[in-house]
Design an enzyme around this catalytic site. Sequence first.
Site, PDB file in Angstrom:
ATOM      1  CB  CYS A  97      -1.343  -0.064   0.930  1.00 12.97           C
ATOM      2  SG  CYS A  97      -2.759   1.331   0.758  1.00 12.97           S
ATOM      3  CG  HIS A 153      -3.468  -3.995   2.841  1.00  9.68           C
ATOM      4  ND1 HIS A 153      -2.380  -3.034   3.942  1.00  9.68           N
ATOM      5  CD2 HIS A 153      -4.848  -2.706   2.517  1.00  9.68           C
ATOM      6  CE1 HIS A 153      -2.864  -1.805   3.384  1.00  9.68           C
ATOM      7  NE2 HIS A 153      -3.676  -1.719   3.061  1.00  9.68           N
ATOM      8  CD  GLU A 181      -1.622  -6.573   4.987  1.00  7.23           C
ATOM      9  OE1 GLU A 181      -1.904  -4.867   5.586  1.00  7.23           O
ATOM     10  OE2 GLU A 181      -0.743  -6.719   3.986  1.00  7.23           O
TER      11      GLU A 181
END
Length: 195
Positions: free
Chosen positions: A76, A177, A179
């Site tokens: 990001c 993202h 994650e």
Amino acid sequence: MIAIVDYDAGNIESVSNALRRLGAEFELTADPERIIAAEKVILPGVGNDAEAVASLRAKGLEPVIKGLRRPVLGICVGMQIMCRDSEEGNAIGLGIFDAHVKKFIPTEDSKVPHMGWNTIANLDGKLFKGMKGGQHVYFVHSYYASLCPDTIATCRHAGVMFSAALKYENFYGTQFHPEKSGDVGEQILANFLAL
């Protein structure tokens, strides 16, 4: 050992949790020697480009990051600050990726920030090993990296096709993202760890 760069730019906990799920050893550090010694480096980030790159520079980490020859992943804002420049705060980035970061303009059909799940396409390279495109990943951003020779994945929002991921030499970046992107994001992180 994976080094997560600590430069006060957020999303540390979610990245840490994703690495734990993958069984990876990691540490959060702003120590140049520890970053240089790491097998892989992750540059996380949420928030403001100008503030993030200023914080990185204040910690003396710009030359450290730019000098790395191991795989580096910016997430990001971590990706955006590795671009040439940003309209957010008129920031001058690290210039690793040949992209300019621009602000989305909202449309009748598309709100800003671009928040939620969207599909990625035109996947290229080892970061997306085993993927053909059309996967859903999670985005939260109001600024985007322009398409450029370093683009290795694309996405569309607010009528704009933008760089969902970038690569230059050993440097990688994802606007989304991984994650927070479920099994797809976990596979992308696993691919990065396998580089």
